[in-house]
Structures are given as structure tokens and as C-alpha cells.
Design an enzyme around this catalytic site. Structure first.
Site, PDB file in Angstrom:
ATOM      1  N   GLU A   1      20.830   9.329 -21.362  1.00 49.27           N
ATOM      2  CA  GLU A   1      19.679  10.610 -21.527  1.00 49.27           C
ATOM      3  C   GLU A   1      19.878  11.425 -22.516  1.00 49.27           C
ATOM      4  OE1 GLU A   1      16.666  10.611 -19.158  1.00 49.27           O
ATOM      5  OE2 GLU A   1      17.414   8.427 -19.054  1.00 49.27           O
TER       6      GLU A   1
ATOM      7  N   HIS B   1      18.669  15.515 -14.158  1.00 47.03           N
ATOM      8  CA  HIS B   1      19.649  15.450 -15.299  1.00 47.03           C
ATOM      9  C   HIS B   1      20.680  16.631 -15.001  1.00 47.03           C
ATOM     10  CE1 HIS B   1      16.088  13.815 -18.428  1.00 47.03           C
ATOM     11  NE2 HIS B   1      17.157  12.977 -18.126  1.00 47.03           N
TER      12      HIS B   1
ATOM     13  N   CYS C   1      15.552  21.897 -21.510  1.00 48.37           N
ATOM     14  CA  CYS C   1      14.967  20.774 -21.974  1.00 48.37           C
ATOM     15  C   CYS C   1      14.562  20.698 -23.451  1.00 48.37           C
ATOM     16  CB  CYS C   1      13.882  20.257 -20.889  1.00 48.37           C
ATOM     17  SG  CYS C   1      14.484  19.903 -19.374  1.00 48.37           S
TER      18      CYS C   1
END
EC number: 3.5.3.23
Length: 448
Positions: free
Chosen positions: A174, A250, A371
Site C-alpha cells: 500500500e 493504513h 493521504c
């Protein structure tokens, strides 16, 4: 030689919408079917970039991707002209069409993992695009991500842009959302911190019960090998499976690091004391002094952290050694979180300033300030080798604002994804954007 951290923020694409595609991301699934405002989303992101640039921070732009991804729809059996492919997908498999139209590449913390030249065996900056294997709508991003990164960081004597890891669950990767780096100075060797949710091959590691663990230990280890990192400069840690089940999909939703500082929740990692001790020891060996700022659950619960995105923030080093924390408006809307932040800034510790940004369009899909950015540490020579057209300036900000005004809709509802005109609009916008950013031909429609 001076070195800098450059934040490359994702430019929100013209198809920004709320399709609720990300199981495990509470905000994403909570706002499914709402109408979005792509124009506002793009402008909110640009305003954050410009504000940080105006404060003196190095800031760049990462271009969005071509959506809907007609090539992926064709691979799934939808045929005919581009318009017919979209119409058929809308009729037969609207969820697949929504996935192929997602603007999720805006969250560039998932674009790649980056290791600066001070850490790597060959002295180059290394990028590994994330395969994002856990979610179909994100798994189709990495080929274009690699082309865009190579157009931005084209000098192969200074930059290495790898292919993504095998697109398979054992190597689910990720990107930088599960990676941070500690250092005394951006140009000095540091300690790279890889956080994983589960191990694919070693059954001794626990797993979350409710939501998927998107990052594997094996993927993190593979990236470290690709980048030529030494064991002395790497720490691996497992995220607490219970926090994943609470919506921490995450690690950048439960911790954020910068320089010599880790800002994290009490329930961020398994064996947390041992993890922090290993970081401290390895950073000390590289000339740094580690500081961990732990937020107790008695002051902010995991659920409050997820709702406010307290840890999905940016920690930015200011001249003089103190740090600025950039948080979303949702932190100010939470009484307990805001109270904690005020106390933190007044505590005399390394974080002494809080800046709030309205990023609601992104937040409703589960993406906060952290993000939206990919951090790249560069020395002066490397920064000079970056494609200059992707670096923020007053002129670029004005140009991109005008570009958004010309090409973006101010409302996009789920039924609008079936409109073939949306593809035409997106391609027209991106064709112009590649000129503005000097990228050349990077999109499938340009390469056909």
C-alpha cells in the site's frame, strides 16, 4: 549539500465520486451514493498545496489518472466503442464501472514507497509504485503511476523507478501510507519504518478478524530489498490488528512520523515498547535522537482518531527545529481531539503549531492531509533534476486553478458515471494537463 522533504500532492481527478469501494475504510463506506463535487475537491487540494508552498515548504504535484479506465473494462469482457463499453458496464455491472471510474489515485501516499539516496546502496532515490492489490479500483493504478513518476524523475543516474511488486495477495503493498522515515537531517542516512498488517507466509503473526490487512510483511521486506536498504537502517512493525478492525486501514490513520519524531496512538503497534526502542537504538546509531509522542486512549480513543483523522496529518519541519502539524477541519470539530492538539502545541515539545485545512471532499472518502501527499527527500542536485513543471509556484497554482475551472464538473452523482461524455471530458482535461506539467504521453489514450 542541503536536503529537503518535498511533498507531492495528488491532484484530484475529474471523476471524484463516492462509490463506497473501500471495505475497511469507514468514511468511504459511510458516504456511498452521495453526490460529490470534483471541482471543489480539486480546489481544496490545490489550496492546501499553495498554502504550504507560501509557508516556504517544498511542494509538488502528482497528476491524476485516466478514468473511467476503459482498458480495464475491456479486459473484463465489455466490448464495442468506448461509449458502448461504458453503457454496457453501467447496465450489467455498475459496481465494476464505479471501480473503473474511481479517482482514488488522489491519495498519493499510496502511489509508491520512496527511499532517499542517503539510505540506498547505489546512492539513488528509489521509488516502488504500490500494487494496491487489496482493492480492484486501486490495483489498476500502478502502471500509470510508474509512467508519471518516470516523467517527473527522469534522470536514471539519480532516480530508480521500479515496477510494482507482483499483484498478488502475498505481496500486498500500500505504499508510503505504511512507511515513514526517521533522520537527524533529510540528507543524512536514516531509519526507514515499515508497518505491516499481517504476514502472508508466517502463521505466527496475528491477523485482524473484521477488516483486511492490506500490507504484508513480505511486501515491506521486498521493497526494502529493491531499494538496497541495510538492516541497520530498517525497522519492521506490525500494526495492532484490533486497530485495523476499528477502521485503521493504513498506518497513517494511527501514526505519523517526521525527522526524529513519531506522533502515534497508544494502540498503534503490537509490542509497541519494543518497536519504539528499536527505532531509538537504530536512529541513535545514525546520529539522531528519537522522540515518541504517544496519545493515550484515555484522551483520544481509536474511534475518535479514525473519525477526526488526527494522525492522518502532516508533520512539517520548520526553520529552528520545531514542527507544524497539518490537520483536517474534522479535528477542530471534535472537542476532545481539539483539546488534545491545543495542549500538544503548548507543551514545549517538538510540535508547536497546528494548521487546519478544509478537505471535506477528500475526507468523506477517507483521505486526510497525509493521504494526499507523497514525501520525497531530495538533496539540492536531485531537486534540480526533478521535472521543474511539477513543482508548485504562483504561476502553476494559477494555471491549475484555471484548468480545473475549464474541465471539472461541480456535481457528480452515481448515475452520472454512466455518461460517456465524462470520459471525453477527462481525456480532454488530462491531455491539456500533460502539457502544463511537462509529462509527455503517460496516459493510455495518449499511448494508443
Amino acid at each position: 549539500m542541503n536536503a529537503y522533504e518535498v511533498n507531492f500532492d495528488g491532484l484530484v481527478g475529474p471523476t471524484h465520486n463516492y462509490s463506497g469501494l473501500s471495505f475497511g475504510n469507514v468514511a468511504s463506506t459511510s458516504n456511498v451514493s452521495a453526490a460529490s463535487n470534483p471541482k471543489l475537491a480539486a480546489k481544496q487540494g490545490l489550496q492546501k498545496m499553495k498554502a504550504l508552498y507560501d509557508l516556504g515548504f517544498k511542494q509538488g504535484v502528482l497528476a491524476p489518472q485516466e478514468r473511467p479506465d476503459v482498458a480495464s473494462l475491456r479486459r473484463l469482457g465489455f466490448g464495442g466503442s468506448d461509449a458502448e463499453v461504458i453503457a454496457r458496464a453501467a447496465k450489467e455491472a455498475p459496481t465494476i464501472l464505479a471501480a473503473a471510474t474511481s479517482a482514488s489515485c488522489m491519495w498519493t501516499a499510496n502511489a509508491a514507497t520512496v527511499s532517499p539516496s542517503a539510505d540506498t546502496a547505489d546512492g539513488r532515490v528509489h521509488f516502488t509504485p504500490a500494487n494496491l492489490n487489496n482493492k480492484f479500483h486501486r490495483s489498476i493504478e500502478h502502471p500509470t503511476t510508474r509512467r508519471v513518476l518516470r516523467a517527473m524523475f527522469a534522470d536514471e543516474t539519480r532516480f530508480a523507478v521500479h515496477e510494482a511488486l507482483p499483484a498478488q495477495m502475498h505481496f500486498g503493498d500500500e505504499g508510503a501510507a505504511n512507511h515513514t522515515r526517521f533522520c537527524a537531517d533529510y540528507g543524512q542516512p536514516g531509519v526507514e519504518f515499515f508497518v505491516f498488517g499481517a504476514a502472508a507466509f508466517d502463521m505466527r503473526y496475528p491477523k485482524p478478524a473484521k477488516f483486511p490487512a492490506r500490507q504484508t510483511l513480505e511486501a515491506s521486506q521486498a521493497v526494502a530489498r529493491l531499494h538496497g536498504l541495510s538492516e541497520a537502517g530498517v525497522v519492521y512493525a506490525q500494526q495492532d490488528p484490533d486497530t485495523i478492525d476499528a477502521g485503521v486501514f493504513h498506518n497513517d490513520v494511527i501514526s505519523v512520523g517526521n525527522g526524529e519524531v513519531l506522533f502515534h496512538h497508544q494502540q498503534a503497534f503490537l509490542n509497541q515498547a519494543d518497536v519504539l526502542d528499536e527505532i531509538a537504538r537504530k536512529l541513535e546509531a545514525r546520529g539522531g535522537r528519537f522522540t515518541a509522542i504517544e496519545v493515550p486512549r484515555a484522551e483520544v480513543t481509536v474511534e475518535e482518531a479514525v473519525k477526526s483523522y488526527l494522525f492522518n496529518s502532516q508533520l512539517l519541519s520548520k526553520p529552528g527545529g520545531k514542527m507544524l502539524i497539518v490537520v483536517p477541519e474534522e479535528c477542530r470539530n471534535s472537542e476532545r481531539v481539539w483539546s488534545y492538539l491545543q495542549k500538544l502545541a503548548a507543551s514545549g515539545g517538538p510540535i508547536d503549531e497546528v494548521r487546519v485545512f478544509d478537505l471535506k471532499q477528500s475526507m468523506q472518502n477517507g483521505g486526510g492531509p497525509a493521504c494526499l501527499r507523497l514525501r520525497v527527500a531530495l538533496n539540492q542536485a536531485e531537486l534540480a533534476a526533478v521535472n521543474p513543471k511539477v513543482l508548485m509556484s504562483d504561476a502553476l497554482f494559477a494555471s491549475l486553478n484555471g484548468w480545473v475551472d475549464r474541465h471539472y464538473r461541480d456535481r457528480l452523482a452515481p448515475e452520472d458515471l454512466a455518461d460517456p461524455q465524462l470520459l471525453i471530458e477527462c481525456r480532454g482535461a488530462l491531455d491539456e494537463l500533460t502539457g502544463i506539467l511537462g509529462l509527455g504521453s503517460v496516459y493510455p489514450f495518449q499511448l494508443a
